[in-house]
Write an enzyme that holds these catalytic residues in place. Structure first.
Site, PDB file in Angstrom:
ATOM      1  N   GLY A  46      -3.588  21.286  23.245  1.00 26.57           N
ATOM      2  CA  GLY A  46      -4.562  22.321  22.875  1.00 26.57           C
ATOM      3  C   GLY A  46      -5.827  22.407  23.703  1.00 26.57           C
ATOM      4  N   GLU A  62     -11.374  18.074  23.259  1.00 27.99           N
ATOM      5  CA  GLU A  62     -10.342  18.481  22.290  1.00 27.99           C
ATOM      6  C   GLU A  62     -10.605  19.910  21.823  1.00 27.99           C
ATOM      7  OE1 GLU A  62      -7.616  18.379  21.285  1.00 27.99           O
ATOM      8  OE2 GLU A  62      -7.215  17.422  19.362  1.00 27.99           O
ATOM      9  N   ASP A  63      -9.531  20.593  21.481  1.00 28.92           N
ATOM     10  CA  ASP A  63      -9.671  21.974  21.019  1.00 28.92           C
ATOM     11  C   ASP A  63     -10.352  22.058  19.660  1.00 28.92           C
ATOM     12  OD1 ASP A  63      -7.483  20.819  19.717  1.00 28.92           O
ATOM     13  OD2 ASP A  63      -6.089  22.459  20.118  1.00 28.92           O
ATOM     14  N   ASP A  69      -9.775  18.804  12.722  1.00 28.15           N
ATOM     15  CA  ASP A  69      -9.374  19.262  11.401  1.00 28.15           C
ATOM     16  C   ASP A  69      -9.566  18.085  10.436  1.00 28.15           C
ATOM     17  OD1 ASP A  69      -7.989  21.391   9.848  1.00 28.15           O
ATOM     18  OD2 ASP A  69      -6.318  20.003   9.813  1.00 28.15           O
ATOM     19  N   PHE A  98      -6.967  29.066   9.785  1.00 26.02           N
ATOM     20  CA  PHE A  98      -6.093  28.621  10.870  1.00 26.02           C
ATOM     21  C   PHE A  98      -6.303  29.549  12.056  1.00 26.02           C
ATOM     22  CE2 PHE A  98      -2.356  27.712  13.352  1.00 26.02           C
ATOM     23  CZ  PHE A  98      -2.317  26.328  13.267  1.00 26.02           C
ATOM     24  N   VAL A  99      -6.731  28.958  13.178  1.00 26.08           N
ATOM     25  CA  VAL A  99      -7.077  29.763  14.349  1.00 26.08           C
ATOM     26  C   VAL A  99      -6.125  29.486  15.517  1.00 26.08           C
ATOM     27  CG1 VAL A  99      -9.515  30.093  13.791  1.00 26.08           C
ATOM     28  CG2 VAL A  99      -8.803  28.021  15.002  1.00 26.08           C
ATOM     29  N   ARG A 114      -1.301  30.353  22.771  1.00 24.83           N
ATOM     30  CA  ARG A 114      -2.222  29.491  23.529  1.00 24.83           C
ATOM     31  C   ARG A 114      -2.928  30.266  24.635  1.00 24.83           C
ATOM     32  NH1 ARG A 114      -1.352  24.075  22.101  1.00 24.83           N
ATOM     33  NH2 ARG A 114       0.793  23.493  21.633  1.00 24.83           N
TER      34      ARG A 114
HETATM   35  P1  IMP Z   1      -6.477  16.512  13.014  1.00 20.33           P
HETATM   36  O1  IMP Z   1      -5.891  15.244  13.540  1.00 20.33           O
HETATM   37  O2  IMP Z   1      -6.033  16.808  11.622  1.00 20.33           O
HETATM   38  O3  IMP Z   1      -7.976  16.614  13.157  1.00 20.33           O
HETATM   39  O4  IMP Z   1      -5.783  17.656  13.793  1.00 20.33           O
HETATM   40  C1  IMP Z   1      -6.222  18.149  14.963  1.00 20.33           C
HETATM   41  C2  IMP Z   1      -5.081  18.908  15.622  1.00 20.33           C
HETATM   42  O5  IMP Z   1      -4.417  19.782  14.708  1.00 20.33           O
HETATM   43  C3  IMP Z   1      -5.668  19.769  16.688  1.00 20.33           C
HETATM   44  O6  IMP Z   1      -5.710  19.089  17.907  1.00 20.33           O
HETATM   45  C4  IMP Z   1      -4.723  20.932  16.706  1.00 20.33           C
HETATM   46  O7  IMP Z   1      -3.641  20.635  17.556  1.00 20.33           O
HETATM   47  C5  IMP Z   1      -4.216  21.039  15.282  1.00 20.33           C
HETATM   48  N1  IMP Z   1      -4.983  22.040  14.518  1.00 20.33           N
HETATM   49  C6  IMP Z   1      -5.853  21.843  13.523  1.00 20.33           C
HETATM   50  N2  IMP Z   1      -6.356  22.997  13.055  1.00 20.33           N
HETATM   51  C7  IMP Z   1      -5.798  23.964  13.804  1.00 20.33           C
HETATM   52  C8  IMP Z   1      -5.934  25.393  13.826  1.00 20.33           C
HETATM   53  O8  IMP Z   1      -6.677  26.026  13.067  1.00 20.33           O
HETATM   54  N3  IMP Z   1      -5.177  26.040  14.757  1.00 20.33           N
HETATM   55  C9  IMP Z   1      -4.349  25.405  15.626  1.00 20.33           C
HETATM   56  N4  IMP Z   1      -4.202  24.080  15.647  1.00 20.33           N
HETATM   57  C10 IMP Z   1      -4.920  23.361  14.745  1.00 20.33           C
HETATM   58 MG    MG Z   2      -4.693  19.213  19.542  1.00 18.48          MG
END
Ligand code: IMP
Ligand code: MG
Length: 178
Positions: free
Chosen positions: A38, A92-93, A96, A145-146, A158
């Site tokens: 991402g 990082e993108d 979450d 969700f984006v 992407r």
């Molecule tokens: P975390 O480990 O739960 O913080 O997840 C982070 C990863 O989940 C990010 O690097 C994204 O790949 C994916 N992610 C979380 N929210 C979104 C969203 O709104 N759109 C797309 N990917 C997301």
């Molecule tokens: Mg990611």
């Protein structure tokens, strides 16, 4: 799809983050580490907004979750270089639950990095499940969700140059991949 952040807004913020990083890492040769997949668009723009002799590497992290809900984290691609004694910035993108970034920070600290900081394009603080506070954030967004600007839904979107809110209607399967 509804646009949440247009490309001009993203561009302005990325350039501002770049200036801030340039000041904070002045005199250093930091390693910017993009978490795949991402971060690839954000890292490309951010790195070009930082006038420092930085290096770039990638770490592949994936969660076992389904398309929109997180799960446990696994390593899908290791770093190419040695980061012992280096100042590392994880790019990082989006954050979450925080699980990916907590895992990535632990991996890089275990490799002997001199410092590990994090720079996110997007943060969804409401969704946090583990304690994680980023160092640099482009935009805080609500629990939606984006997609776009590197972020995907089921590997699609992407390549959008902006960030949009991915509604139910946008998730329908397109023509089969071939
Ligand atoms: P975390 O480990 O739960 O913080 O997840 C982070 C990863 O989940 C990010 O690097 C994204 O790949 C994916 N992610 C979380 N929210 C979104 C969203 O709104 N759109 C797309 N990917 C997301
Ligand atoms: Mg990611």
């Amino acid at each position: 799809m509804r646009v949440l952040l247009d490309s001009e807004t993203i561009g302005r913020r990325v350039r501002a983050l770049g200036k801030q990083l340039e000041a904070d890492y002045a005199g250093c040769r930091p390693v910017f580490i993009g978490l795949l997949k991402g971060s690839f668009v954000f890292l490309a723009d951010l790195s070009r907004a930082v006038d420092l002799p930085l290096e770039i590497d990638f770490l592949g992290i994936a969660s076992y979750g389904n398309q929109t809900e997180p799960g446990a984290v696994r390593l899908t691609k290791d770093l190419a270089g040695d980061i012992t004694g280096r100042h590392v910035l994880i790019v990082e993108d989006i954050c979450d639950t925080g699980q990916s970034l907590v895992a990535a920070c632990a991996i890089l600290r275990a490799r002997g990095a001199a410092s590990v900081r994090t720079c996110l394009l997007l943060d969804k603080p409401e969704r946090r499940q583990v304690a994680f506070v980023p160092d640099y954030v482009g935009f805080e967004i609500p629990d939606v969700f984006v997609v776009g600007y590197g972020l995907d839904f089921a590997e699609r979107f992407r390549n959008l140059p902006w960030v949009g809110i991915c509604e139910e209607a946008d998730r329908a399967d397109p023509a089969p991949a071939r």
